[in-house]
Design a protein around this motif. Sequence first.
Motif, PDB file in Angstrom:
ATOM      1  N   LEU A  99     -16.082  60.368 -15.171  1.00  0.00           N
ATOM      2  CA  LEU A  99     -15.003  59.887 -16.028  1.00  0.00           C
ATOM      3  C   LEU A  99     -15.175  58.407 -16.332  1.00  0.00           C
ATOM      4  N   GLY A 100     -15.411  57.604 -15.297  1.00  0.00           N
ATOM      5  CA  GLY A 100     -15.562  56.168 -15.505  1.00  0.00           C
ATOM      6  C   GLY A 100     -16.759  55.839 -16.373  1.00  0.00           C
ATOM      7  N   ALA A 101     -17.885  56.501 -16.109  1.00  0.00           N
ATOM      8  CA  ALA A 101     -19.096  56.226 -16.891  1.00  0.00           C
ATOM      9  C   ALA A 101     -18.902  56.630 -18.349  1.00  0.00           C
ATOM     10  N   PHE A 102     -18.217  57.750 -18.581  1.00  0.00           N
ATOM     11  CA  PHE A 102     -17.973  58.187 -19.957  1.00  0.00           C
ATOM     12  C   PHE A 102     -17.090  57.178 -20.689  1.00  0.00           C
ATOM     13  N   LEU A 103     -16.018  56.738 -20.061  1.00  0.00           N
ATOM     14  CA  LEU A 103     -15.118  55.776 -20.702  1.00  0.00           C
ATOM     15  C   LEU A 103     -15.833  54.448 -20.975  1.00  0.00           C
ATOM     16  N   ARG A 104     -16.633  53.993 -20.026  1.00  0.00           N
ATOM     17  CA  ARG A 104     -17.346  52.732 -20.244  1.00  0.00           C
ATOM     18  C   ARG A 104     -18.356  52.861 -21.383  1.00  0.00           C
ATOM     19  N   ALA A 105     -19.061  53.991 -21.421  1.00  0.00           N
ATOM     20  CA  ALA A 105     -20.053  54.196 -22.473  1.00  0.00           C
ATOM     21  C   ALA A 105     -19.397  54.260 -23.842  1.00  0.00           C
ATOM     22  N   ARG A 106     -18.282  54.990 -23.948  1.00  0.00           N
ATOM     23  CA  ARG A 106     -17.589  55.088 -25.243  1.00  0.00           C
ATOM     24  C   ARG A 106     -16.957  53.752 -25.625  1.00  0.00           C
ATOM     25  N   ALA A 141     -13.284  65.598 -31.727  1.00  0.00           N
ATOM     26  CA  ALA A 141     -12.586  66.669 -31.024  1.00  0.00           C
ATOM     27  C   ALA A 141     -13.328  67.107 -29.764  1.00  0.00           C
ATOM     28  N   THR A 142     -14.659  67.182 -29.839  1.00  0.00           N
ATOM     29  CA  THR A 142     -15.449  67.594 -28.672  1.00  0.00           C
ATOM     30  C   THR A 142     -15.371  66.548 -27.573  1.00  0.00           C
ATOM     31  N   GLU A 143     -15.479  65.268 -27.935  1.00  0.00           N
ATOM     32  CA  GLU A 143     -15.406  64.194 -26.945  1.00  0.00           C
ATOM     33  C   GLU A 143     -14.011  64.098 -26.337  1.00  0.00           C
ATOM     34  N   ARG A 144     -12.987  64.351 -27.151  1.00  0.00           N
ATOM     35  CA  ARG A 144     -11.610  64.320 -26.648  1.00  0.00           C
ATOM     36  C   ARG A 144     -11.409  65.418 -25.588  1.00  0.00           C
ATOM     37  N   PRO A 179     -38.291  59.682 -18.324  1.00  0.00           N
ATOM     38  CA  PRO A 179     -37.481  58.479 -18.579  1.00  0.00           C
ATOM     39  C   PRO A 179     -36.618  58.622 -19.832  1.00  0.00           C
ATOM     40  N   GLU A 180     -37.123  59.340 -20.851  1.00  0.00           N
ATOM     41  CA  GLU A 180     -36.339  59.532 -22.074  1.00  0.00           C
ATOM     42  C   GLU A 180     -35.078  60.345 -21.782  1.00  0.00           C
ATOM     43  N   PHE A 181     -35.219  61.394 -20.978  1.00  0.00           N
ATOM     44  CA  PHE A 181     -34.041  62.182 -20.617  1.00  0.00           C
ATOM     45  C   PHE A 181     -33.053  61.312 -19.848  1.00  0.00           C
ATOM     46  N   ARG A 182     -33.531  60.548 -18.885  1.00  0.00           N
ATOM     47  CA  ARG A 182     -32.647  59.716 -18.072  1.00  0.00           C
ATOM     48  C   ARG A 182     -31.881  58.711 -18.941  1.00  0.00           C
ATOM     49  N   ARG A 183     -32.575  58.111 -19.918  1.00  0.00           N
ATOM     50  CA  ARG A 183     -31.919  57.138 -20.800  1.00  0.00           C
ATOM     51  C   ARG A 183     -30.818  57.811 -21.622  1.00  0.00           C
ATOM     52  N   LEU A 184     -31.118  58.969 -22.182  1.00  0.00           N
ATOM     53  CA  LEU A 184     -30.126  59.661 -22.995  1.00  0.00           C
ATOM     54  C   LEU A 184     -28.969  60.176 -22.140  1.00  0.00           C
ATOM     55  N   TRP A 185     -29.263  60.674 -20.952  1.00  0.00           N
ATOM     56  CA  TRP A 185     -28.216  61.171 -20.055  1.00  0.00           C
ATOM     57  C   TRP A 185     -27.249  60.045 -19.695  1.00  0.00           C
ATOM     58  N   ASP A 186     -27.781  58.868 -19.480  1.00  0.00           N
ATOM     59  CA  ASP A 186     -26.934  57.728 -19.120  1.00  0.00           C
ATOM     60  C   ASP A 186     -26.064  57.257 -20.282  1.00  0.00           C
ATOM     61  N   GLY A 187     -26.356  57.739 -21.494  1.00  0.00           N
ATOM     62  CA  GLY A 187     -25.539  57.388 -22.644  1.00  0.00           C
ATOM     63  C   GLY A 187     -24.243  58.173 -22.735  1.00  0.00           C
ATOM     64  N   HIS A 188     -24.119  59.280 -21.988  1.00  0.00           N
ATOM     65  CA  HIS A 188     -22.895  60.074 -21.877  1.00  0.00           C
ATOM     66  C   HIS A 188     -22.428  60.665 -23.200  1.00  0.00           C
ATOM     67  N   ALA A 189     -23.332  60.903 -24.137  1.00  0.00           N
ATOM     68  CA  ALA A 189     -22.957  61.590 -25.372  1.00  0.00           C
ATOM     69  C   ALA A 189     -22.743  63.071 -25.083  1.00  0.00           C
ATOM     70  N   GLU A 201     -29.688  65.758 -29.156  1.00  0.00           N
ATOM     71  CA  GLU A 201     -28.814  66.929 -29.253  1.00  0.00           C
ATOM     72  C   GLU A 201     -28.892  67.784 -27.992  1.00  0.00           C
ATOM     73  N   THR A 202     -30.083  67.901 -27.425  1.00  0.00           N
ATOM     74  CA  THR A 202     -30.269  68.697 -26.217  1.00  0.00           C
ATOM     75  C   THR A 202     -29.487  68.108 -25.053  1.00  0.00           C
ATOM     76  N   VAL A 203     -29.591  66.808 -24.854  1.00  0.00           N
ATOM     77  CA  VAL A 203     -28.907  66.156 -23.735  1.00  0.00           C
ATOM     78  C   VAL A 203     -27.394  66.215 -23.933  1.00  0.00           C
ATOM     79  N   ALA A 204     -26.931  66.020 -25.162  1.00  0.00           N
ATOM     80  CA  ALA A 204     -25.489  66.053 -25.424  1.00  0.00           C
ATOM     81  C   ALA A 204     -24.909  67.427 -25.109  1.00  0.00           C
TER      82      ALA A 204
END
Length: 277
Positions: A9-16, A82-85, A207-217, A177-180
């Motif tokens: 939750l915290g990581a998602f809010l900070r990323a957004r 709507a999906t992010e909400r 490393p590419e997956f890790r970077r995208l995962w940390d973006g919390h999309a 799109e895959t990571v999201a």
Amino acid sequence: MSNSDRDGLGAFLRARRAMVRPESLGLPEYGRRRRVPGLRREEVAQLAGVSVDYYVRLEQGRGGGTSTEVLDAVARVLRLDATERAHLHRLARPPREDAVAAAPAEVRDGVRLVLDMLAGPAFVLGRCMDVLAWNAAAEALLGLSDIPEGERNMARHAFLDPRARAFYPAWEQVAAETVAHLRLDAARHPADRRAAAFVEELSARSPEFRRLWDGHAVAEKTHGRKLLRHPTAGLLDLGYETLALPGDPGLLLVVYTAEPGSPEAERLAALPAAVPV
């Protein structure tokens, strides 16, 4: 709420929060004095109509019992779709795992009959984007039977198969799109140890997956276009539609489409016949 739920939750809010430009909400940028990207915590709190302390506790995962109204207000400030909400609500109030329907590991005979009746490439995705079944056209296009059983997975192919970047000319878009989709699915099944282990494996090996995962999309897998470079058919610009199977919660039917009479349709039809699985 578990530690992982709080962290998510915290990581998602900070990323957004970092993605919202202050000027888009009528806030001053403060030039060089603004030390953080996007919005400050106090700005989110003010615009959402809650105290700074309350929002800080929410971002720390300590906002137990947060009302729907507050979550919707935060979502509005952070410009969530709507999906992010829905994802925010799920993170703030995670579902009990026994209340979440587990996706079946097997594909019903009726679904396999539907696959065989489809002329275009089609396959069924399960949890973690495992490919569970496919038709002859999908075999001719994707060569799924050449992949060892247990490794037939769209995310594994995108990030760990060295041929993926050549097969997907727009690889960065496919990867995002895959990571999201994976992150959204993981939030729906927070107690799934296999999914958690799969994410850990991809994070360690890519490393590419890790970077995208940390973006919390997060994003639903619904429809769009996919650019593929087939060894014999060449470059194919295909549409795709993703259909949920109501009788099999968690399973998705993915169908690639081409306009009738288009070069893509002709080249798909010219692919050698393959045996469906």
